[in-house]
Design a protein around this motif. Structure first.
Motif, PDB file in Angstrom:
ATOM      1  N   ARG A 113       0.839  -1.205   0.000  1.00 38.31           N
ATOM      2  CA  ARG A 113       0.000   0.000   0.000  1.00 38.31           C
ATOM      3  C   ARG A 113       0.870   1.249   0.000  1.00 38.31           C
ATOM      4  NH1 ARG A 113      -2.231   1.037   5.631  1.00 38.31           N
ATOM      5  NH2 ARG A 113      -0.004   1.508   5.774  1.00 38.31           N
ATOM      6  N   ASP A 114       1.883   1.284   0.864  1.00 38.13           N
ATOM      7  CA  ASP A 114       2.756   2.451   0.932  1.00 38.13           C
ATOM      8  C   ASP A 114       3.531   2.626  -0.371  1.00 38.13           C
ATOM      9  OD1 ASP A 114       1.817   2.766   3.480  1.00 38.13           O
ATOM     10  OD2 ASP A 114       3.633   2.004   4.470  1.00 38.13           O
ATOM     11  N   ARG A 115       3.926   1.521  -0.957  1.00 39.40           N
ATOM     12  CA  ARG A 115       4.658   1.581  -2.225  1.00 39.40           C
ATOM     13  C   ARG A 115       3.769   2.155  -3.321  1.00 39.40           C
ATOM     14  NH1 ARG A 115       6.400  -3.866  -5.438  1.00 39.40           N
ATOM     15  NH2 ARG A 115       7.067  -2.911  -7.409  1.00 39.40           N
ATOM     16  N   ALA A 116       2.538   1.668  -3.418  1.00 38.74           N
ATOM     17  CA  ALA A 116       1.620   2.170  -4.442  1.00 38.74           C
ATOM     18  C   ALA A 116       1.322   3.652  -4.226  1.00 38.74           C
ATOM     19  CB  ALA A 116       0.327   1.358  -4.422  1.00 38.74           C
ATOM     20  N   ALA A 118       3.280   5.853  -2.748  1.00 45.06           N
ATOM     21  CA  ALA A 118       4.480   6.631  -3.051  1.00 45.06           C
ATOM     22  C   ALA A 118       4.674   6.780  -4.558  1.00 45.06           C
ATOM     23  CB  ALA A 118       5.706   5.972  -2.422  1.00 45.06           C
ATOM     24  N   GLU A 119       4.367   5.723  -5.294  1.00 46.06           N
ATOM     25  CA  GLU A 119       4.565   5.755  -6.744  1.00 46.06           C
ATOM     26  C   GLU A 119       3.537   6.635  -7.446  1.00 46.06           C
ATOM     27  OE1 GLU A 119       4.387   1.711  -7.913  1.00 46.06           O
ATOM     28  OE2 GLU A 119       6.458   1.241  -7.322  1.00 46.06           O
ATOM     29  N   SER A 120       2.315   6.628  -6.937  1.00 45.97           N
ATOM     30  CA  SER A 120       1.240   7.327  -7.647  1.00 45.97           C
ATOM     31  C   SER A 120       0.821   8.638  -7.007  1.00 45.97           C
ATOM     32  CB  SER A 120       0.016   6.410  -7.757  1.00 45.97           C
ATOM     33  OG  SER A 120      -0.401   5.951  -6.487  1.00 45.97           O
ATOM     34  N   GLY A 121       1.272   8.898  -5.765  1.00 47.20           N
ATOM     35  CA  GLY A 121       0.857  10.111  -5.070  1.00 47.20           C
ATOM     36  C   GLY A 121      -0.531   9.966  -4.488  1.00 47.20           C
ATOM     37  N   PRO A 122      -0.925  10.871  -3.582  1.00 50.03           N
ATOM     38  CA  PRO A 122      -2.231  10.747  -2.920  1.00 50.03           C
ATOM     39  C   PRO A 122      -3.398  10.682  -3.900  1.00 50.03           C
ATOM     40  CG  PRO A 122      -0.866  12.372  -1.798  1.00 50.03           C
ATOM     41  CD  PRO A 122      -0.136  11.995  -3.045  1.00 50.03           C
ATOM     42  N   ALA A 123      -3.415  11.563  -4.889  1.00 51.00           N
ATOM     43  CA  ALA A 123      -4.534  11.576  -5.828  1.00 51.00           C
ATOM     44  C   ALA A 123      -4.526  10.321  -6.690  1.00 51.00           C
ATOM     45  CB  ALA A 123      -4.472  12.821  -6.710  1.00 51.00           C
ATOM     46  N   GLY A 124      -3.352   9.898  -7.101  1.00 49.76           N
ATOM     47  CA  GLY A 124      -3.265   8.702  -7.927  1.00 49.76           C
ATOM     48  C   GLY A 124      -3.672   7.458  -7.177  1.00 49.76           C
ATOM     49  N   TYR A 125      -3.274   7.370  -5.903  1.00 49.48           N
ATOM     50  CA  TYR A 125      -3.643   6.194  -5.130  1.00 49.48           C
ATOM     51  C   TYR A 125      -5.154   6.173  -4.873  1.00 49.48           C
ATOM     52  CZ  TYR A 125      -3.851   2.659  -1.502  1.00 49.48           C
ATOM     53  OH  TYR A 125      -4.166   1.539  -0.786  1.00 49.48           O
ATOM     54  N   ALA A 126      -5.731   7.355  -4.620  1.00 46.57           N
ATOM     55  CA  ALA A 126      -7.179   7.420  -4.432  1.00 46.57           C
ATOM     56  C   ALA A 126      -7.910   6.969  -5.694  1.00 46.57           C
ATOM     57  CB  ALA A 126      -7.590   8.838  -4.062  1.00 46.57           C
TER      58      ALA A 126
END
Length: 365
Positions: A113-116, A118-126
């Motif tokens: 989860r933290d890796r995803a 970090a890679e995509s940023g808050p908006a990208g992970y959302a």
């Protein structure tokens, strides 16, 4: 290495899949890489799967998960017919060692989860979660919670039982977060493999207990447990949950619905079960059969009220479609409105989200 021991297989059946998200136009997009079924649709099917587990594949997934966590493979693999049977076994278990849930499930999940993120940023992970696990979360979470509640009902509200439930890896019911996070590396491959082929499981140092999947799963279009002629969820060992449109009901309750009468509805002391009875019987039919009197009528319709002991009144507006059907008839509809409604017009206005004074339809249909 000691070869794990396995108990005999159990039979299975078919499933009712999770309802598709009506706004889901991206479910079939593989967002996690080629070569494996990591689409949201595939994980939706995993969450709803019924029938006998693929024990060999599930056990291979368990061993892979242990190795990925840096742990020795468990010496014993034990199977249970349901999560209830697993908890019963674990309450009396000896020689299993400590739970390794933290190493097997919590840490790998948190790291991915933290890796995803970090890679995509808050908006990208959302956005990632909204396109994947978020589409599966609510009905799957509700199903898992209902199973937990059913186990507590059977075994009593024992702190030891609740602690064991917290140590369960949810297998197929971990589908939402697996939909979002798998396919980015090998860390979650073992967990994903178990989820595709079995139900809940409990990892310990020396042993693992894995559950069969349900043999029956019945839900309504909203994804709620729902069946009026048998268990809505059933496991091969007999553990079963009964529900009507998401409302848990006793095992014998449904068999009595076929013989409902207005007097029986009124006599039911449990307000929630009485509401189930009313839904099953039909509010319009109940009004007609109970001799209810209208409390108000105007050009918009007729307001009816059913007084219930120890519960809020059931208040409904009877309206007639102003557009004729092809055969020249006009359909009648019943609109459930708040119990504080005093006029038919106020009730109809409420269904449109406006006040009685604001309600001024240009044309009724």
């Amino acid at each position: 290495m000691t070869t794990p021991t396995t108990e005999a297989a159990l039979p299975g059946s078919l499933s009712t899949p999770l309802p598709a998200d009506p706004d889901d136009s991206t479910d079939t997009t593989d967002i996690t890489g080629p070569g494996t079924p990591h689409t949201t649709d595939a994980w939706r099917a995993v969450a709803a799967a019924t029938g006998a587990a693929d024990r060999a594949a599930a056990e291979a997934g368990v061993r892979l998960a242990y190795r990925a966590a840096g742990l020795a493979e468990p010496r014993r693999v034990l199977w249970a017919g349901s999560p209830l049977a697993a908890v019963r076994r674990l309450r009396e278990a000896e020689g299993y060692g400590r739970s390794v849930f933290e190493e097997i499930r919590t840490r790998p999940w948190a790291a991915e989860r933290d890796r995803a993120a970090a890679e995509s940023g808050p908006a990208g992970y959302a956005a990632l979660w909204a396109a994947t696990g978020g589409r599966l979360w609510e009905p799957t979470r509700a199903l898992a919670e209902r199973i937990r509640a059913g186990i507590v009902e059977e075994l009593g509200d024992d702190p030891a039982v609740r602690l064991l439930l917290l140590d369960a890896v949810l297998g197929q019911h971990d589908a939402p977060w697996l939909a979002a996070l798998t396919g980015r590396g090998p860390a979650l491959d073992g967990l994903a493999e178990v989820a595709r082929h079995a139900g809940w499981w409990w990892p310990y140092e020396e042993a693992v207990v894995i559950c069969e999947r349900p043999v029956e799963l019945h839900r309504d279009e909203a994804g709620r447990l729902d069946r009026d002629d048998g268990p809505a969820l059933a496991f091969p060992d007999g553990f079963a949950l009964y529900a009507w449109r998401g409302m848990p009901v006793p095992r014998d309750f449904l068999t009595a619905l076929a013989d409902l009468t207005p007097d029986r509805v009124r006599a039911e002391e449990n307000a929630e079960l009485r509401r189930v009875m009313l839904e099953f019987y039909g509010y319009d039919r109940y009004l007609a059969d109970s001799g209810a009197e209208p409390v108000h009528r105007d050009e918009t319709g007729v307001l009816w009220r059913i007084a219930l002991d120890d519960d809020e009144d059931v208040t409904m507006v009877e309206v007639v479609n102003s557009t004729a059907e092809p055969d020249g008839t006009f359909n009648t509809y019943w609109l459930r409105v708040p119990p504080t409604t005093r006029t038919a017009r106020q009730g109809v206005a409420w269904t449109f989200g406006v006040t009685e004074q604001e309600y001024a339809p240009l044309r009724q249909t």
